[in-house]
Design an enzyme around this catalytic site. Structure first.
Site, PDB file in Angstrom:
ATOM      1  N   ARG A  86     -12.181 -15.179  10.703  1.00 41.02           N
ATOM      2  CA  ARG A  86     -12.220 -13.801  10.233  1.00 41.02           C
ATOM      3  C   ARG A  86     -10.853 -13.291   9.782  1.00 41.02           C
ATOM      4  O   ARG A  86     -10.769 -12.305   9.052  1.00 41.02           O
ATOM      5  CB  ARG A  86     -12.836 -12.899  11.307  1.00 41.02           C
ATOM      6  CG  ARG A  86     -14.334 -13.184  11.485  1.00 41.02           C
ATOM      7  CD  ARG A  86     -14.995 -12.240  12.443  1.00 41.02           C
ATOM      8  NE  ARG A  86     -14.510 -12.400  13.810  1.00 41.02           N
ATOM      9  CZ  ARG A  86     -14.855 -11.615  14.812  1.00 41.02           C
ATOM     10  NH1 ARG A  86     -15.662 -10.588  14.617  1.00 41.02           N
ATOM     11  NH2 ARG A  86     -14.395 -11.836  16.022  1.00 41.02           N
ATOM     12  N   GLU A 104      -9.446 -20.705  27.936  1.00 44.21           N
ATOM     13  CA  GLU A 104      -9.873 -20.544  29.319  1.00 44.21           C
ATOM     14  C   GLU A 104     -10.541 -21.815  29.831  1.00 44.21           C
ATOM     15  O   GLU A 104     -10.362 -22.210  30.969  1.00 44.21           O
ATOM     16  CB  GLU A 104     -10.827 -19.356  29.430  1.00 44.21           C
ATOM     17  CG  GLU A 104     -11.196 -19.005  30.871  1.00 44.21           C
ATOM     18  CD  GLU A 104     -12.041 -17.754  30.953  1.00 44.21           C
ATOM     19  OE1 GLU A 104     -12.416 -17.385  32.085  1.00 44.21           O
ATOM     20  OE2 GLU A 104     -12.319 -17.147  29.906  1.00 44.21           O
TER      21      GLU A 104
END
Length: 201
Positions: free
Chosen positions: A87, A124
């Site tokens: 994006r 993560e």
């Protein structure tokens, strides 16, 4: 380019908007009206920020590009805009056209033919790699790194490192939205970071 004073603009669907970098309170609120919060996507506990509605509104999206152009000009001159996949391409390419400079895509691993420069960074759960075609950046080129959302800052930090490995000078990082409370700005400490609107994560 420095972090600027926050002027609250109220709430839109429970999201607190903060106008920065010349976007202004009314336009910042309009941006948030056009950004859809999608809970539990792409996984439980994650709220996805869908910018499709903003992209489809020519006037509002034009205001975003103009405001980011102000950010770039405040940095004292930009040679190139670098956008993060995917994006960041949608925001960065029209910004580069608005400024009359070139656009450089920072791609996910495996999307570019060799030779490439690459930076791998921690997520993560696991790692990710982004790449830049080797030799794309003239040595010393002044580059503004752009993406739609600043969250934890891992991708943005890797993008800045990749530009520097390629010989560019990162003059700042600019984002449409910053999700507060996720530590992104702290992870980019020491760099000039500007966001047009803040939302509570």
């Amino acid at each position: 380019m420095t972090d600027q004073h926050h002027t609250p603009t109220g709430e839109v669907d429970g999201l607190r908007a903060v106008g920065l970098a010349g976007l202004g309170a009314q336009r910042a609120s309009r941006v948030l009206e056009l950004v859809r919060a999608v809970p539990d996507y792409p996984g439980p506990g994650i709220t996805f920020r869908d910018i499709t509605g903003l992209l489809a509104d020519g006037e509002a999206f034009g205001h975003v590009v103009e405001a980011l152009g102000d950010v770039a000009r405040a940095a004292g001159g930009i040679d190139l805009v670098a956008g993060m996949e995917a994006r960041g391409f949608l925001v960065g390419a029209p910004l580069a056209t608005h400024l009359g400079v070139g656009f450089v895509p920072l791609r996910k691993a495996g999307k570019l033919p060799p030779p490439t420069d690459a930076v791998t960074y921690d997520l993560e759960y696991g790692t990710a790699t982004i790449e830049l075609r080797s030799g794309t950046l003239p040595t010393g080129a002044r580059v503004l790194v752009v993406d739609d959302v600043l969250a934890t800052g891992g991708t943005a930090a890797a993008g800045a490192e990749l530009v520097e490995r390629g010989g560019g000078v990162v003059v700042g990082l600019a984002f449409l939205m910053e999700l507060e409370g996720l530590g992104g700005r702290e992870r980019l400490a020491g760099r000039d970071v500007t966001t047009l609107v803040h939302v509570e994560s």
